[in-house]
Structures are given as structure tokens and as C-alpha cells.
Write an enzyme that holds these catalytic residues in place. Structure first.
Site, short mmCIF file in Angstrom:
data_model
loop_
_atom_site.label_atom_id
_atom_site.label_comp_id
_atom_site.label_asym_id
_atom_site.label_seq_id
_atom_site.Cartn_x
_atom_site.Cartn_y
_atom_site.Cartn_z
NE ARG A 18 -0.13 -5.41 -16.06
CZ ARG A 18 -0.96 -4.44 -15.71
NH1 ARG A 18 -1.28 -4.28 -14.44
NH2 ARG A 18 -1.46 -3.63 -16.61
N GLY A 438 -2.37 11.44 4.61
CA GLY A 438 -2.05 12.17 3.38
C GLY A 438 -3.03 12.01 2.25
CB SER A 439 -3.70 9.32 -0.06
OG SER A 439 -3.73 8.17 0.76
CD GLU A 490 -0.64 11.91 -0.79
OE1 GLU A 490 -0.48 10.81 -1.35
OE2 GLU A 490 -0.20 12.15 0.35
CB CYS A 522 1.53 -6.48 -11.17
SG CYS A 522 1.18 -8.23 -11.41
CB CYS A 649 4.11 0.65 6.79
SG CYS A 649 3.25 1.68 5.58
CD GLU A 671 0.12 -0.14 8.20
OE1 GLU A 671 -0.69 -1.00 7.84
OE2 GLU A 671 1.11 0.20 7.52
CG HIS A 700 -4.63 -2.08 5.55
ND1 HIS A 700 -3.94 -1.62 6.63
CD2 HIS A 700 -3.87 -1.80 4.46
CE1 HIS A 700 -2.80 -1.09 6.23
NE2 HIS A 700 -2.73 -1.19 4.92
CB CYS A 732 -1.89 3.52 6.24
SG CYS A 732 -0.43 3.48 5.18
#
Length: 765
Positions: A18, A438-439, A490, A522, A649, A671, A700, A732
């Protein structure tokens, strides 16, 4: 005798370790000046070309390298910069280029979406009243660079005009043909300058041809490429398609170009059948994509030589090119770095460098005879057979379960209306219940603690206590905020697929198997290499602990079978749907385990169902039916009082609302805040009678929404949805957000829910 040539369509940008990503992020952070950044990027770019040359590729792609995204590169080549970025004229600066991709303080970034049905994201060009001009001939620049510095007479790669406009936004459907024609003189100028420079081959990518194009679009292609041929008749243009089979085979093959590039891997056998039915023009080159550019398994050389032998019956050697089925952008760079993998698995893998070698070996076999590659052929056969005969792929319990899949009941015991009443009595929730997806924020500290644990610097017990403390903290926060249904957060999870892959049999993770998702982001998809089964419970411990801290319901959180499938590299020796059902059966065991341990709300997320749709509409029904079956296989064993949730989503749900209904989840969250009105219109046209939460604010963005914004979103949704079925939640998961902004935004969300409840009570009294 004329020789068959080898070719490549595109190479991964990111580097073996990378390096590309690191240079990019150092520049963004201000740790590299522009000249140093450009020099380092040039080193990486030339190294990629050099590797392909050393391996023996005849036609090496030039210009596939990018600082961010190849579609964005095409847009800035034509000076297509939205007004908000303050661009005047001339070549687009590096600063403006990255502002378009990432946004700046004064301007929001350009939209990003999936590149066809891959897991790569491209920047969507904006053509609103655009006046395209050729401000920089990128293919020419990179061609000269390769020629001068590496003595490589490369093959420039250009995204074609029809596909480019089709993937853009900001114009009416009726304007499509005229817009494409406005780009044709600019493409002609590019080709003329390449012709003057002595370029022999140019690859023009038109993957849109592998979708359901219309006959009118086919005629537009003919007109476009006729003009380009007349502008630069000495440049050998290959019209390159990939990801599926082309329709109008005879017509596409008769287009005024020198060559046609076809995918013989993901075409379902259509292209070979079309060759047998219609032949191939005597005046064109056939670029045959026979090495899978999108998966990571070793090529079966024996089978592909047989395929190429059949193909060669329709074209002479001087008119045949051997190549991958698509750009190698979608696979990791090299298997050589994976020193820790089991040898049986490692030997069966093929990443970009290995695929290039396979292309060269296949070309050699056709040119010099199969006896010239006996060693490589033996290695290929042995590696594939060793994996297929290994215990990894011969789990009799899993295989018997799949053979007898019909014994599993994939329907809930009662209809939703009955379940709804039972669940209302079980949970006693208020109207418009509030929850999250959830998270919760994964801070730097959370990630550092996980890293220490992985390195052995924290014991299992110490790490578990840390996770418990985080769970307790966020249960307390949710209680204080007044949320109705809670989650454990989570904190033990790295990624919604990786976490489960690490705990299921049949999955393997690489050390350097990274691929580009978007920009410098990535991902390292798991390898589903064997039969999938549950080793031990994956989520029960943390969920049960969270439930012990509160009297409110806590949702168990799982990732669904189709999302795990679509976000992994999947074994190719059995059908993808068999793999999906193996995953579903493993998840079914986990769902049952959660229920037995007192967890009565279980969320099985399927954000990737829509993005996995095949390119061809005629294949949608089978895919969606199989996706619904796998989801229900995973979720329908529970009691009627247990509430099944799922999350998706946003991505053009109008086409799959029927599928959403068929999942038979008790509650679905979607979403939608960025396209709230558009999605609600879909529900105006189709009645939906199960629990649903349309995300009321955009997670976001770091900004905290105002109550008025959320009230507008809630009121708009309640115009078409039953208040008794409507849930209020964010768009989300909140993993990437900061702690303070998360708490502040959720506080606003709860306030909006309480206000709306009171208004509904007043109106109904």
C-alpha cells in the site's frame, strides 16, 4: 507464423504494501510537498509498468494509474469541474482534483458510487450545463513517460465517451445522445495526438456495452466510433468490454474499430456460443479475457487452453490477444507476501502479478505448443486438486446440510400481523420507538487496545474487561439519552464482515491482500476458501452482557449472508448461492444461540443486497430470490415473539421493494437521509406493511442536525407510512463518528421523536 500477443487491461494502483496509499495520505496531511508527492507517485507508476514488462506482457496498459479514481481523471481531463470549486480554465490543479474527490471547507465533494457491480467506488462526474474541453491529454503524457523512461511502447487506456456520459449525472435522459456527441471531437483530438506520437494500440473501455443497452445506444456507438476512426485511422482502437456478455454480438463486432475486447470469464458462456453462431470479422482483433480479473483463484490452465483453442478456430494468430477478463484493479497485488498462509491455500491463489504470469503462460502455450508449459500446467493442476481434495472443502456435515437444504423451513410460524401483536406485548415499546443501527464510535483508544491485544500486549481477560467497560459506558449513555431499543456498540469488531469471517470455518484473511475501495480507502476482503460452518458462538457473550445491564431490549447484531458473500473473495468450485446458504446456516445457528440466551431482538444486516445485482436485468429475479432465501434461512427459526431486524444502505430501492417485503423481517432500517424524498416516493407507489425506519439524519457528516430537519424527515415519512410501524433511527452505524457529535445528534433525534409522539397523541385524541 504470426504470434498471438498477451495484454493486460489495468494494474492495481496501491502497491504491494500500500505504498500508494501512504504517499497519498502523507501529502493530504501536509507531510509531503507537491514535488515530492509527484516524484514518489511517478516511482510507483513506473515500477508497476516495469513489473509487467519483465513478466513478458506485450501490450502494457498506460494511463490506468490514478491519484484517486480513473473516472475523476477523465472528468478533469475535459475540464469538468463543478462551479462550487472555483475553477476557471486550463489544466485542473492537483488541489482542485482532490477537492472534487474529498471536498473542502467551502464545497461538498462530488458524489461517489459503485463501479458497476464491483466493490470499487468512482467519483460521479457532474455535467450540469458543462462545456467540455480537452485541457490535458493524459494518455499522451503517460505514453511519453513510459516510452522515454522505460522504453515501453504502451497501450493507452481511456474510458470511452458513451460509458463516461452514462455514468455521469446532471442531465436529462433525452439529452444523452447530444451530450455524448459533444465529447466525440475531444476524444478525436486525443487519438489524433496519440497517432502523431506513433501510438499503435489504444484501449477504449466501454463496459456499458455489457449492460442492457438499447438499439438506439448501439447506433450511437457506431456513429461515435466511426467518427473516431476517421479522425485517427492509424491508431488501432480496441473497444474493451467486461463484467458480462455483450448483447447485439454481431452488431458490436462490426463497429468501426480494430479490435473487440470480450470477457470470457463472467459471460456465462455466451461469447463462445456467439462465436460459433456468428463467427468473427476477418478484419478485427479479438482480445479474449480468459483469466479472471475479479477473483483470486489460480487459473485452471488446462481448461483455459481448451477455451482458447476453441476461440482460435474463429481468428488467426495475428488477430488474437490473450488477456485478463477485466482490469486487475479489483484484486490484491501479489501472493508472494502471504508467508503465513497454509501452503495448500496459498498455492491455489492468484493475485495481480500471478494473473499476469498466467496470461503470459497461456499465450506461450498457444504460440509454442502445450509442451512448452508442462511444468506450469502440472503446478496448476496439482494446486487446484490439492485444495479441492483438502479437508477445507470436504466438511461432510456442511455438504449434507446443503444437499438436504429442503428440510429447513424458511418461513416464520405466523404472519407479520400476528407477530406484531405478540412483539408489542413482549416489548411494550412506545409509538415511534428510537434505536440506532448498531455501532458506536470506535475511537483511537478502542483501536489501540485491540491492536495491543492482537500483539499479545494485553491478555484475553484484560481485553475482555476493556470491551465490557466500553459496553457499559454506552449502555449508560443510551439509557440517559432515552433511547428505547439499545445496542452493545460493537467495540470488539473491526469490520462487519471481517469479524464474522475470523470466527467462521472456511474463511481466511491475508496480511497484504488489500484492494482499493475508493480513494486511499483500502479493504482486505476475506477469502471464502472452504466449507463454511460455525465454530462457536460469535456474538452471544457481548450481547448478553449488555442485556444484563438494562431492562430495555438490546439487539443482537449480525451481518447477513449476502453481504458477507458480496464483500468477500468467494470460492469458485461451487455455486455462489451454495456458499451463501452455507453462510446462512452458520448464521442460523448463531441466531438460535442468541434467542436461547434471552436476546429477543436480532438484527441481521444486509447492506449489500442491492449492490450485488447482476448487470443484466434478466438475471435479477434469480439473484434476488436466492438472496431472500438465504436471509430467511438465517433468520426464520426464531419464535414469533422474537423480532428480526435488518438494515440496508440506500441504493435505488424502487426496483427491489418487493424483495424487501419478501425478506419478512419484522423491522427494516434504510439509509435514506441523502435521498429521503426519492425513497419515500417509492413507498407512495408500493404499500409496505411491516416495521420500517427511514434514517432521519446523515451519519456521514460530522455536523449535528437541527430538530427541525429531523421533524421534516419524520413528517414526510409519516405521510406514507403507518405511525404504528415507523421507527426512528440514524442513517447507518456510528462507528466513524466522534463521541460528542454522536451523543448530541442522538439527543436531537430523541427530542424529535418525543415531539412527534406528543403531536400524534393530540391529533388522535
Amino acid at each position: 507464423m504470426s504470434q498471438i500477443q498477451s495484454s493486460n487491461l489495468g494494474y492495481p494502483r496501491i502497491g504491494e504494501k500500500r505504498e500508494w496509499k501512504k504517499v497519498l495520505e502523507q501529502y493530504w496531511a501536509g507531510d509531503l510537498d507537491k514535488d515530492t508527492f509527484l516524484n514518489k507517485m511517478e516511482e510507483i507508476r513506473l515500477q508497476h509498468l516495469k513489473k509487467q514488462k519483465e513478466q513478458g506482457i506485450d501490450l502494457i496498459p498506460i494511463g490506468d494509474f490514478s491519484f484517486y479514481d480513473h473516472v475523476l481523471d477523465t472528468a478533469v481531463m475535459f475540464g469538468l469541474v463543478p462551479e462550487r470549486f472555483d475553477y476557471a480554465t486550463g489544466p485542473v490543479s492537483l488541489e482542485t482534483y482532490f477537492d472534487m474527490a474529498r471536498g473542502n471547507k467551502g464545497a461538498v465533494a462530488c458524489e461517489m458510487t459503485k463501479w458497476f457491480n464491483t466493490n470499487y467506488h468512482y467519483i460521479v462526474p457532474e455535467l450540469n450545463n458543462a462545456e467540455p474541453k480537452l485541457v490535458e491529454n493524459r494518455p499522451l503524457t503517460f505514453y511519453k513517460e513510459a516510452k522515454q523512461k522505460l522504453n515501453i511502447d504502451g497501450k493507452p487506456v481511456i474510458l470511452g465517451p458513451v460509458t463516461f456520459v452514462k455514468l455521469s449525472k446532471g442531465y436529462k435522459k433525452s439529452e444523452f445522445h447530444d451530450l455524448v456527441k459533444r465529447f466525440v471531437p475531444l476524444y478525436a483530438e486525443i487519438l489524433q495526438e496519440l497517432q502523431t506520437e506513433g501510438v499503435q494500440w489504444v484501449q477504449i473501455d466501454e463496459p456499458i456495452v455489457a449492460t442492457n443497452i438499447t438499439y438506439e445506444e448501439l447506433e450511437l456507438l457506431r456513429e461515435v466510433y466511426q467518427q473516431l476512426h476517421e479522425a485517427a485511422p492509424n491508431v488501432h482502437v480496441i473497444l474493451q468490454t467486461y463484467f458480462d456478455h455483450i448483447e447485439y454480438f454481431k452488431e458490436v463486432c462490426s463497429l468501426p474499430v480494430h479490435g473487440i475486447g470480450l470477457d470470457f470469464v463472467q459471460d456465462g458462456g455466451h461469447h463462445l456460443n456467439a462465436l460459433k453462431s456468428f463467427g468473427f470479422p476477418n478484419d478485427k482483433v479479438l482480445a479474449a479475457g480468459v483469466v479472471n480479473g475479479r477473483n483470486i483463484w489460480r487459473c485452471n490452465l488446462e481448461e483455459q487452453i481448451s477455451l482458447l483453442t476453441e476461440i482460435s478456430e474463429f481468428v488467426t494468430n495475428d488477430r488474437l490477444i490473450v488477456q485478463p477478463s477485466s482490469s486487475l484493479l479489483h484484486v490484491p497485488v501479489t501472493v508472494k507476501s502471504e508467508e503465513a498462509l497454509d501452503e495448500v491455500l496459498k498455492n491455489a491463489l492468484s493475485f495481480a502479478d500471478e494473473k499476469i504470469n498466467e496470461v503470459v503462460v497461456l499465450t506461450k502455450a498457444l504460440n509454442n505448443g502445450i509442451e512448452s508449459i508442462q511444468e506450469q500446467l502440472k503446478e496448476s493442476i496439482t494446486a487446484i486438486q490439492s485444495l479441492n481434495h483438502s479437508s477445507f472443502r470436504n466438511n461432510s456435515d456442511v455438504q449434507d446440510a446443503i444437499k438436504n437444504i429442503h428440510v429447513y423451513d424458511v418461513g416464520r410460524r405466523a404472519d407479520f400481523s400476528v407477530r406484531q401483536e405478540l412483539q408489542a406485548n413482549t416489548f411494550g415499546l412506545p409509538i415511534l420507538p428510537t434505536t440506532t443501527i448498531g455501532s458506536f464510535p470506535q475511537t483511537k483508544e478502542v483501536r489501540n487496545q485491540r491492536l495491543k491485544w492482537r500483539k499479545g500486549e494485553l491478555t484475553d481477560a484484560e481485553y475482555e474487561e476493556y470491551i465490557k467497560a466500553e459496553i457499559k459506558n454506552w449502555i449508560d449513555i443510551q439509557e440517559e439519552l432515552g433511547l428505547d431499543v439499545l445496542v452493545h456498540g460493537e467495540f470488539e469488531r473491526t469490520d462487519m464482515v471481517e469479524y464474522f469471517g475470523e470466527k467462521l470455518l472456511g474463511f481466511q484473511f491475508t496480511k497484504f491482500g488489500w484492494v482499493q475501495s475508493y480513494g486511499s480507502r483500502c479493504v482486505k476482503p476475506p477469502l471464502i476458501y472452504g466449507d463454511v460452518d460455525l465454530k462457536e458462538s460469535m456474538t452471544v457473550k457481548e450481547t448478553v452482557f449488555a442485556q444484563s445491564l438494562t431492562s430495555k431490549p438490546v439487539k443482537g447484531m449480525l451481518t447477513g449472508p449476502i453481504t458477507i458473500l458480496n464483500w468477500s473473495f468467494v470460492r469458485d468450485d461451487i455455486s455462489r448461492f451454495d456458499v451463501a446458504n452455507q453462510i446462512a446456516l452458520a448464521l442460523r445457528k448463531e441466531v438460535d444461540c442468541l434467542e436461547k440466551n434471552g436476546i429477543r431482538m436480532i438484527q441481521v444486516d444486509e447492506p449489500a443486497i442491492r449492490e450485488g445485482l447482476p448487470l443484466k436485468r434478466e438475471n435479477w429475479d434469480r439473484y434476488l430470490n436466492e438472496a431472500v432465501y438465504a436471509f430467511k434461512l438465517a433468520t426464520t427459526s426464531v419464535q414469533d415473539e422474537t423480532q428480526i431486524h435488518t438494515h440496508m444502505c440506500y441504493s435505488d430501492f424502487k426496483n427491489i421493494i418487493t424483495t424487501i417485503d419478501e425478506l419478512d423481517a419484522d423491522v427494516i432500517s434504510i439509509e435514506t437521509s441523502r435521498s429521503h424524498g426519492e425513497l419515500i416516493q417509492a413507498f407512495e407507489e408500493t404499500t409496505y406493511n411491516k416495521g420500517i425506519g427511514l434514517g432521519v439524519y446523515d451519519i456521514h457528516s460530522p455536523r449535528v442536525p437541527k430538530v427541525e430537519e429531523l421533524l421534516r424527515n419524520i413528517d414526510r415519512a409519516l405521510q406514507v407510512l403507518d405511525p404504528k410501524l415507523f421507527w426512528i433511527n440514524p442513517d447507518c452505524g456510528l462507528k466513524t463518528r466522534g463521541i460528542e457529535e454522536t451523543i448530541a445528534a442522538l439527543k436531537v433525534m430523541v427530542e424529535a421523536a418525543e415531539f412527534t409522539r406528543e403531536k400524534l397523541l393530540v391529533n388522535n385524541s
